[in-house]
Design an enzyme around this catalytic site. Structure first.
Site, short mmCIF file in Angstrom:
data_model
loop_
_atom_site.label_atom_id
_atom_site.label_comp_id
_atom_site.label_asym_id
_atom_site.label_seq_id
_atom_site.Cartn_x
_atom_site.Cartn_y
_atom_site.Cartn_z
N GLU A 124 13.10 3.61 1.13
CA GLU A 124 12.44 4.21 2.29
C GLU A 124 13.34 4.21 3.53
O GLU A 124 12.86 4.32 4.66
CB GLU A 124 11.15 3.43 2.60
CG GLU A 124 10.16 3.36 1.43
CD GLU A 124 9.56 4.72 1.06
OE1 GLU A 124 9.38 5.55 1.95
OE2 GLU A 124 9.30 4.94 -0.14
N SER A 159 4.87 8.92 -2.01
CA SER A 159 5.50 8.84 -3.34
C SER A 159 5.20 7.50 -4.02
O SER A 159 5.23 7.42 -5.25
CB SER A 159 7.02 9.04 -3.22
OG SER A 159 7.61 7.97 -2.54
N PHE A 183 0.84 -1.20 0.00
CA PHE A 183 0.00 0.00 0.00
C PHE A 183 0.88 1.24 0.00
O PHE A 183 1.74 1.41 0.86
CB PHE A 183 -0.90 0.00 1.25
CG PHE A 183 -1.76 1.23 1.37
CD1 PHE A 183 -2.88 1.39 0.57
CD2 PHE A 183 -1.44 2.24 2.26
CE1 PHE A 183 -3.68 2.52 0.67
CE2 PHE A 183 -2.22 3.39 2.37
CZ PHE A 183 -3.34 3.53 1.57
N GLY A 184 0.66 2.12 -0.97
CA GLY A 184 1.39 3.38 -1.04
C GLY A 184 0.45 4.54 -0.77
O GLY A 184 -0.68 4.57 -1.27
C1 SIN Z 1 4.60 5.77 0.65
O1 SIN Z 1 4.63 6.41 -0.40
O2 SIN Z 1 3.73 4.90 0.82
C2 SIN Z 1 5.60 6.00 1.73
C3 SIN Z 1 6.00 7.42 1.92
C4 SIN Z 1 6.75 8.03 0.76
O3 SIN Z 1 7.72 7.42 0.27
O4 SIN Z 1 6.40 9.13 0.32
#
Ligand code: SIN
Length: 181
Positions: free
Chosen positions: A87, A12, A8-9
């Site tokens: 990450e 980004s 799940f994102g």
């Molecule tokens: C995500 O996108 O799910 C994690 C946070 C990011 O990398 O902006």
């Protein structure tokens, strides 16, 4: 199929997908809010002048909308290794249920940054967050581009997020006042 992994994102990972996946769908998680409370010193800022990127904050009754990706079992290890690297600025894997609607959900993972990581910045008034975003840049680009991409991706999914909207409008106001480049 059963060993496929859903990722799940909510930041980004909604708009910059650099891993192979079989399918993707708009989705949401329950009991979490998206907040610009994580500092970024490796993507959207630098050490000493961090940007602000989103993390998940526990909030009973709230939902956080994003996008879920189904990664095939043969790619799971590689994808997790590359996401762990991407990450690495304070995020860790979180196992959680990913909802497609009120009936259909699946187990999956997301990356979130807790107050225990050294880059965590925590809560601040929207104008303060916006000023920081408007002035931060890092190896992956400007922090302002990050919030613009997130705002647009959420708009495209008709996924309202009042926190993202408020910060984005503040960033716009700041940028409108900047002298033209
Ligand atoms: C995500 O996108 O799910 C994690 C946070 C990011 O990398 O902006």
């Amino acid at each position: 199929m059963n060993d496929d992994l859903w990722v799940f994102g909510y930041g980004s990972i909604i708009w910059r997908v650099d891993f192979p996946y079989l399918e993707s769908q708009p989705a949401y998680i329950k009991g979490w809010s998206r907040r610009f409370w994580q500092g970024s010193t490796d993507h959207r800022g630098v050490p000493g002048k961090p940007g602000r990127v989103v993390t998940l904050v526990k909030q009973t009754g709230d939902v956080c909308r994003g996008r879920a990706y189904r990664v095939s079992r043969e790619h799971v290890d590689k994808v997790l290794t590359s996401l762990d690297y991407r990450e690495k600025g304070g995020y860790e894997r979180l196992a959680l249920d990913i909802y497609f609607d009120e009936i259909n959900f699946t187990a999956g993972v997301a990356y979130h940054a807790t107050p225990l990581n050294p880059n965590y910045l925590g809560e601040a008034p929207c104008p303060v967050i916006a000023r920081q975003i408007a002035s931060a840049h890092g190896p992956s680009g400007s922090n302002s581009e990050y919030i613009q991409n997130l705002y647009e991706a959420l708009q495209q999914m008709s996924a309202t997020d009042l926190h993202v909207d408020s910060v984005f409008q503040e960033v716009r106001l700041i940028e409108e006042k900047l002298p033209a480049k």
